[in-house]
Write a protein that holds these residues in place. Structure first.
Motif, PDB file in Angstrom:
ATOM      1  N   GLU A 164       0.674 -31.439 -10.663  1.00 32.92           N
ATOM      2  CA  GLU A 164       1.236 -32.195  -9.540  1.00 32.92           C
ATOM      3  C   GLU A 164       1.488 -31.309  -8.327  1.00 32.92           C
ATOM      4  O   GLU A 164       1.719 -31.816  -7.227  1.00 32.92           O
ATOM      5  N   GLU A 165       1.463 -30.001  -8.514  1.00 39.24           N
ATOM      6  CA  GLU A 165       1.604 -29.118  -7.370  1.00 39.24           C
ATOM      7  C   GLU A 165       0.382 -29.215  -6.450  1.00 39.24           C
ATOM      8  O   GLU A 165       0.482 -28.975  -5.244  1.00 39.24           O
ATOM      9  N   ARG A 166      -0.773 -29.543  -7.032  1.00 42.75           N
ATOM     10  CA  ARG A 166      -2.027 -29.525  -6.256  1.00 42.75           C
ATOM     11  C   ARG A 166      -2.707 -30.880  -6.143  1.00 42.75           C
ATOM     12  O   ARG A 166      -3.566 -31.073  -5.284  1.00 42.75           O
ATOM     13  N   PHE A 167      -2.325 -31.816  -7.013  1.00 40.14           N
ATOM     14  CA  PHE A 167      -3.041 -33.084  -7.051  1.00 40.14           C
ATOM     15  C   PHE A 167      -2.050 -34.244  -7.165  1.00 40.14           C
ATOM     16  O   PHE A 167      -0.938 -34.087  -7.672  1.00 40.14           O
ATOM     17  N   ARG A 168      -2.486 -35.384  -6.686  1.00 43.21           N
ATOM     18  CA  ARG A 168      -1.708 -36.615  -6.829  1.00 43.21           C
ATOM     19  C   ARG A 168      -2.463 -37.565  -7.753  1.00 43.21           C
ATOM     20  O   ARG A 168      -3.672 -37.745  -7.599  1.00 43.21           O
ATOM     21  N   PHE A 169      -1.738 -38.186  -8.687  1.00 43.74           N
ATOM     22  CA  PHE A 169      -2.346 -39.115  -9.627  1.00 43.74           C
ATOM     23  C   PHE A 169      -1.228 -39.960 -10.242  1.00 43.74           C
ATOM     24  O   PHE A 169      -0.039 -39.652 -10.097  1.00 43.74           O
TER      25      PHE A 169
ATOM     26  N   MET B 212       1.805 -20.700   2.416  1.00 44.92           N
ATOM     27  CA  MET B 212       1.806 -22.162   2.527  1.00 44.92           C
ATOM     28  C   MET B 212       0.881 -22.758   1.463  1.00 44.92           C
ATOM     29  O   MET B 212      -0.260 -22.346   1.314  1.00 44.92           O
ATOM     30  N   ALA B 213       1.389 -23.693   0.694  1.00 43.31           N
ATOM     31  CA  ALA B 213       0.606 -24.291  -0.384  1.00 43.31           C
ATOM     32  C   ALA B 213      -0.502 -25.154   0.180  1.00 43.31           C
ATOM     33  O   ALA B 213      -0.338 -25.793   1.227  1.00 43.31           O
ATOM     34  N   PRO B 214      -1.661 -25.167  -0.486  1.00 47.11           N
ATOM     35  CA  PRO B 214      -2.755 -26.015  -0.018  1.00 47.11           C
ATOM     36  C   PRO B 214      -2.377 -27.484  -0.142  1.00 47.11           C
ATOM     37  O   PRO B 214      -1.566 -27.873  -0.983  1.00 47.11           O
ATOM     38  N   PRO B 215      -2.906 -28.359   0.705  1.00 45.90           N
ATOM     39  CA  PRO B 215      -2.573 -29.783   0.630  1.00 45.90           C
ATOM     40  C   PRO B 215      -3.040 -30.386  -0.685  1.00 45.90           C
ATOM     41  O   PRO B 215      -4.037 -29.965  -1.272  1.00 45.90           O
ATOM     42  N   GLN B 216      -2.267 -31.351  -1.165  1.00 45.96           N
ATOM     43  CA  GLN B 216      -2.645 -32.032  -2.394  1.00 45.96           C
ATOM     44  C   GLN B 216      -3.881 -32.889  -2.175  1.00 45.96           C
ATOM     45  O   GLN B 216      -4.042 -33.501  -1.120  1.00 45.96           O
ATOM     46  N   TYR B 217      -4.708 -32.919  -3.205  1.00 45.31           N
ATOM     47  CA  TYR B 217      -5.873 -33.802  -3.166  1.00 45.31           C
ATOM     48  C   TYR B 217      -5.578 -35.005  -4.054  1.00 45.31           C
ATOM     49  O   TYR B 217      -5.095 -34.860  -5.182  1.00 45.31           O
ATOM     50  N   SER B 218      -5.843 -36.193  -3.552  1.00 47.01           N
ATOM     51  CA  SER B 218      -5.425 -37.402  -4.244  1.00 47.01           C
ATOM     52  C   SER B 218      -6.505 -37.932  -5.176  1.00 47.01           C
ATOM     53  O   SER B 218      -7.658 -38.126  -4.782  1.00 47.01           O
TER      54      SER B 218
ATOM     55  N   ALA C 138     -16.234 -29.361  -6.082  1.00 45.97           N
ATOM     56  CA  ALA C 138     -15.615 -28.075  -6.377  1.00 45.97           C
ATOM     57  C   ALA C 138     -14.171 -28.266  -6.796  1.00 45.97           C
ATOM     58  O   ALA C 138     -13.678 -27.636  -7.729  1.00 45.97           O
ATOM     59  N   LYS C 139     -13.469 -29.174  -6.102  1.00 41.94           N
ATOM     60  CA  LYS C 139     -12.087 -29.453  -6.468  1.00 41.94           C
ATOM     61  C   LYS C 139     -12.014 -30.031  -7.876  1.00 41.94           C
ATOM     62  O   LYS C 139     -11.153 -29.691  -8.671  1.00 41.94           O
ATOM     63  N   VAL C 140     -12.929 -30.903  -8.147  1.00 46.22           N
ATOM     64  CA  VAL C 140     -12.932 -31.545  -9.455  1.00 46.22           C
ATOM     65  C   VAL C 140     -13.138 -30.515 -10.553  1.00 46.22           C
ATOM     66  O   VAL C 140     -12.471 -30.510 -11.579  1.00 46.22           O
ATOM     67  N   LYS C 141     -14.086 -29.598 -10.343  1.00 45.58           N
ATOM     68  CA  LYS C 141     -14.392 -28.607 -11.367  1.00 45.58           C
ATOM     69  C   LYS C 141     -13.204 -27.682 -11.625  1.00 45.58           C
ATOM     70  O   LYS C 141     -13.118 -27.073 -12.685  1.00 45.58           O
ATOM     71  N   CYS C 142     -12.303 -27.557 -10.662  1.00 52.69           N
ATOM     72  CA  CYS C 142     -11.153 -26.690 -10.867  1.00 52.69           C
ATOM     73  C   CYS C 142      -9.886 -27.512 -11.073  1.00 52.69           C
ATOM     74  O   CYS C 142      -8.798 -27.104 -10.691  1.00 52.69           O
ATOM     75  N   PHE C 143     -10.013 -28.657 -11.666  1.00 50.82           N
ATOM     76  CA  PHE C 143      -8.839 -29.480 -11.917  1.00 50.82           C
ATOM     77  C   PHE C 143      -7.902 -28.781 -12.899  1.00 50.82           C
ATOM     78  O   PHE C 143      -6.708 -28.990 -12.909  1.00 50.82           O
TER      79      PHE C 143
END
Length: 937
Positions: free
Chosen positions: A305-310, A1-7, A343-348
């Motif tokens: 876009e698989e992991r983040f929304r922008f 299951m893919a991790p939820p997207q972070y917006s 941590a999320k930001v550093k692995c963008f």
């Protein structure tokens, strides 16, 4: 299951900062005036004007629910139907508000922008092109936003030039402030809120995009304010429950939370921007605030876009797109539930730490392999992919100026007089010479307490300093003990108690106690063998002595009658008492040191103690206070200890404690006794807070001592078998009569002391002071339903109660522990109001019991935030609670627990948990007391 997207789409995906939500809950049950005229909105206006450095004669402040309504109303209120708005081509009102401005009948004149900003040159060119009157709409208002749609900001020079151009052409200047927080908080900004007042005609401060649930504050220069409220109403923005916005803005501007949240968003955005540039990607606009605009290959965008929304801001011709990434107030780890968004930001990007996806994909670029392993307040050193992780604690005190540290020391001296162990002359001298001379752990512990009282210095939250101190203390725990570490632990004890973590406070208290005992033993041994050296280090030895006694007083304060770590009683301790403040600060040898055993009327060494001996007075007071609490707890439960040295009855124990309390008071000079001496006198001398503590301890001891006496008397009256010898005179039971008089008087004095200090701008707002008000509030609530003996009657009791509630509400702004006390008194007040309004129950002939000023003494005399449930009472009443009810075990008493009323089936059963409610109760309040009550009238 893919991790939820972070917006990263916007800065309002999250709800609201927890402090704002807590304030909304705390104020929820109070009734307020509608349509923005409530006390919270008025307070918010006052706080905002203070930040603006503006007066009520200069600006009016109105609250609206959204940014679109703010723009719409500002423009509609300023313009006649034929007048037009000038805005840059990227302006929010042009592209993002569905023609709301045009719908009011006003033309939009679009001006080319430069980096999202309006320039005087382009503005004047557009104005000249629209001068064919009356065929052209008349340019009248210039719309700008700060920060702009591209995340850029106006400098002071740019805004001054634009403002001057507007004045030349008789144009009004409106600034959209949806992101004014991030604009003013970025390092390159040189504008102030006062500059906005001087250089614009109308602007607004955005809350929605900076930590509020909703809401914006419009600041209107008074030459435009006439009729503004009508526009609010006509456009549906005059909220009936305007308090919802007022409460939030009051919290945002009470200290510096508004700018702290904005700065956090900026900082994380800058980290993202720096990462992009290091990887060779080109920014399409300079990152100045919380918006990052970067050119990326379309192939990379699909992966992201698989992991983040922008937002995809623009499609370019060369298989490139411009994406917009927006960070929010909640992206910082210290803002929401310790969630490590950094941590999320550093692995963008691929291979940039930390993320679990990189771990699963066997990518070796991650410095950390799991974001759950990230530690708060750490910085990650730049390393090659082959290097091992290197974490170094960030030091939040390293860059603070000497003036900031000196202000913190002065604040500590005033706000925490019960911990008066610092030698300020040498401490201030060290800070002035070189702040690094002072242990950073000591400074951090100090700031954990004092940062909340220093909003003007833009310090980090207290938890930032406390966390640094904790981590460093854990590292140094097994090193050689030092006075600095012991004092740091003492300060952390106060911090943890005030933060609602009593067991952590106990832990640090024990560590400090053992450490200072070890240091004192070493000093005593050295003193015995080298008396000359001892005389040369009086100040150092006195600091050890004072820290020891602060630990003793702190142990008493925290134990609340439950137990004490110190095995010896006060008068058996062999450590000398502190010298006077005068001798301590000047380093002089004064008269012979007093020992605890000397603190009696019969000692030839003991003279009247003045405010200069405040620490000695407070220490002995806490010793008596905590033993009164312990006696009352055990007496109520029928477990008074009867040792060979103890009196033979609870009454005799009570008398011994009363004599000790009277003796302690008699050893004090009349100048430190309230109300014989006013608070103002000691405030003028700089001792107001210490004077308050001495008298709070005395009146709190009176409350608990006489409350137990009153309970005993009422039990005797209610059940003569409890004491066959008990009888009442024709005038009633004088013992109870005197007890209730002392209770009411003490409760009033507690409120009077703290109120007088606040009037003098020397307010005490500490956990113990809050606890004192919490207890006094219950006495005063009782006075509102039985006012015959209350000094001043029911009206005075109501005033005292309201003042107590007001203090506890302010306490919540500084100390989380206050929230539990606030909720407890609010719920108790509902019971008293219900009881007072239910007179027919008393007139029906029901004699089911009575309210007493007794109840669960151990519960509100205990700092613990929760208690074991279903604890049977050892002295449960045999009188039914109400018609049709049979006697049942005592309810679980959890006055500091959010769940403590959930299991109650009806209000009367709930109230058994309140501090002044016994297992039986009845009514008969306004008429005095029914037949079961002593005749106090």
């Amino acid at each position: 299951m893919a991790p939820p997207q972070y917006s990263f789409m916007d800065d309002y995906s999250e709800g609201a900062h927890p402090q704002l939500l807590e304030a909304l809950v705390r104020t929820n049950s109070t009734q307020q005036v509608s349509y923005g005229n409530d006390e919270h909105s008025n307070k918010a206006r006052q706080l905002i004007r203070t930040k603006l450095s503006a007066t009520e004669d200069e600006v009016a402040i109105h609250f609206v629910p959204s940014g679109t309504s703010a723009n719409l109303i500002c423009i509609a209120s300023c313009l006649r139907p034929f007048e037009a708005v000038l805005t840059v081509d990227s302006g929010h009102v042009v592209s993002k508000e569905a023609g709301a401005i045009e719908a009011t009948g006003h033309k939009m004149i679009v001006v080319p922008g430069v980096g999202g900003k309006m320039t005087p040159e382009n503005l004047e060119k557009a104005v000249r092109q629209n001068q064919f009157f009356p065929h052209n709409a008349k340019p009248r208002l210039v719309y700008i936003s700060n920060a702009t749609e591209l995340g850029t900001i106006y400098t002071k020079r740019e805004l001054e030039s634009l403002s001057a151009a507007c004045k030349r052409w008789n144009l009004l200047l409106l600034m959209d402030g949806a992101r004014i927080g991030v604009a003013l908080s970025t390092p390159s900004n040189d504008l102030t809120l006062r500059d906005l007042v001087d250089l614009t005609d109308i602007f607004w401060i955005g809350g929605t995009k900076n930590g509020a649930l909703l809401g914006e504050a419009i600041v209107v220069r008074n030459h435009l304010v006439d009729g503004f409220a009508f526009y609010l109403k006509q456009h549906g923005a005059l909220l009936a429950k305007g308090r919802i916005i007022g409460v939030q803005f009051a919290e945002l501007f009470r200290e510096s939370l508004f700018f702290e949240l904005a700065a956090n968003a900026n900082n994380v955005a800058q980290m993202i921007s720096d990462n992009f540039q290091k990887l060779g990607y080109q920014l399409s606009a300079k990152t100045e605030t919380n918006q990052v605009f970067v050119r990326l290959p379309e192939s990379l965008v699909k992966q992201l876009e698989e992991r983040f929304r922008f937002y995809i801001w623009e499609h370019l011709d060369d298989q490139q797109v411009v994406v917009r990434i927006v960070t929010s107030w909640a992206t910082d780890t210290s803002m929401v539930d310790k969630f490590n968004a950094k941590a999320k930001v550093k692995c963008f990007h691929e291979g940039h730490p930390p993320c679990r996806r990189c771990q699963r994909g066997n990518r070796h670029g991650c410095v950390l392999t799991d974001p759950r392993a990230v530690v708060d307040n750490v910085t990650i050193n730049p390393v090659d992919s082959s290097d091992t992780p290197q974490l170094t604690p960030s030091n939040p005190v390293a860059s603070l100026s000497p003036s900031t540290l000196i202000s913190a020391c002065d604040t500590y001296r005033k706000k925490f007089p019960v911990a008066n162990f610092l030698h300020y002359p040498s401490l201030i001298a060290n800070i002035s010479a070189n702040p690094s001379y002072v242990d950073s752990v000591f400074v951090a512990s100090l700031l954990s307490l004092c940062a909340r009282f220093l909003p003007e210095y833009d310090l980090d939250p207290g938890e930032t300093y406390a966390e640094f101190a904790r981590s460093e203390l854990a590292r140094k725990a097994f090193e050689t003990p030092s006075l600095s570490l012991a004092q740091s632990l003492v300060m952390l004890v106060f911090y943890e108690w005030g933060s609602g973590r009593p067991y952590k406070a106990w832990m640090y208290s024990g560590m400090a106690t053992y450490m200072i005992q070890s240091l004192l033993k070493t000093a005593d041994d050295s003193m015995e063998h080298n008396p000359d050296e001892f005389h040369a280090s009086q100040i150092q030895y006195e600091q050890l002595v004072r820290t020891y006694w602060v630990c003793f007083a702190q142990d008493c304060e925290l134990s609340s009658g439950a137990r004490q770590h110190f095995a010896l009683s006060f008068r058996h301790i062999s450590v000398p008492l502190p010298v006077s403040d005068h001798d301590f600060n000047f380093g002089r040898r004064g008269p012979p040191r007093l020992m605890p055993a000397d603190l009696t009327r019969g000692s030839p060494l003991c003279v009247k103690l003045t405010i200069e001996h405040g620490l000695t007075v407070v220490t002995r007071g806490f010793d008596i206070f905590v033993r009164i609490l312990r006696y009352a707890n055990e007496s109520r439960r029928g477990r008074v200890s009867l040792t060979t040295t103890a009196p033979s009855s609870p009454q005799q124990t009570w008398q011994v404690l009363k004599e000790e309390l009277d003796e302690w008071r008699s050893l004090q000079d009349s100048t430190i006794q309230y109300p014989a001496t006013s608070v103002q006198v000691h405030v003028a001398l700089g001792y107001g807070e210490r004077f308050a503590y001495i008298n709070l301890i005395y009146f709190m001891s009176i409350l608990f001592l006489y409350r137990d006496q009153l309970l005993s008397s009422l039990k005797q009256i209610h059940d003569p078998r409890h004491n066959p010898q008990c009888s009442t005179s024709s005038d009633g039971p004088t013992w109870s009569e005197g007890a209730i008089d002392r209770l009411f008087e003490a409760a009033q004095n507690i409120g009077g002391i703290l109120s007088a200090l606040e009037t003098c701008s020397a307010f005490v707002i500490t956990p113990y002071a809050g606890f004192s008000i919490f207890v006094a509030a219950h006495i005063n609530m009782y006075g509102t339903v039985s006012p015959l003996r209350y000094p001043g009657g029911q009206e005075r009791a109501e005033d005292e109660k309201k003042a107590n509630f007001s203090y506890l509400e302010r306490l919540c702004e500084f100390w989380p522990v206050g929230h539990n006390w606030w909720r407890a008194v609010q719920d108790a007040n509902k019971f008293y109001e219900t009881a007072r309004n239910n007179q027919e129950h008393a007139l029906s002939g029901d004699r089911s019991g009575h309210i007493t000023l007794a109840g669960t003494l151990d519960e509100y005399g205990d700092i613990r935030s929760s208690r074991p449930r279903n604890e049977p009472s050892s002295n449960a009443s045999h009188i039914p609670l109400h018609r049709g009810q049979t006697n049942s075990p005592s309810q679980s008493r959890l006055p500091f627990n959010d769940q403590f009323i959930l299991d109650a089936q009806e209000l009367e059963t709930d109230m058994l948990q309140w501090p002044f409610i016994d297992e039986t109760w009845s009514s008969g309040f306004d008429t005095g007391f029914d037949a079961a009550w002593p005749s106090f009238g």
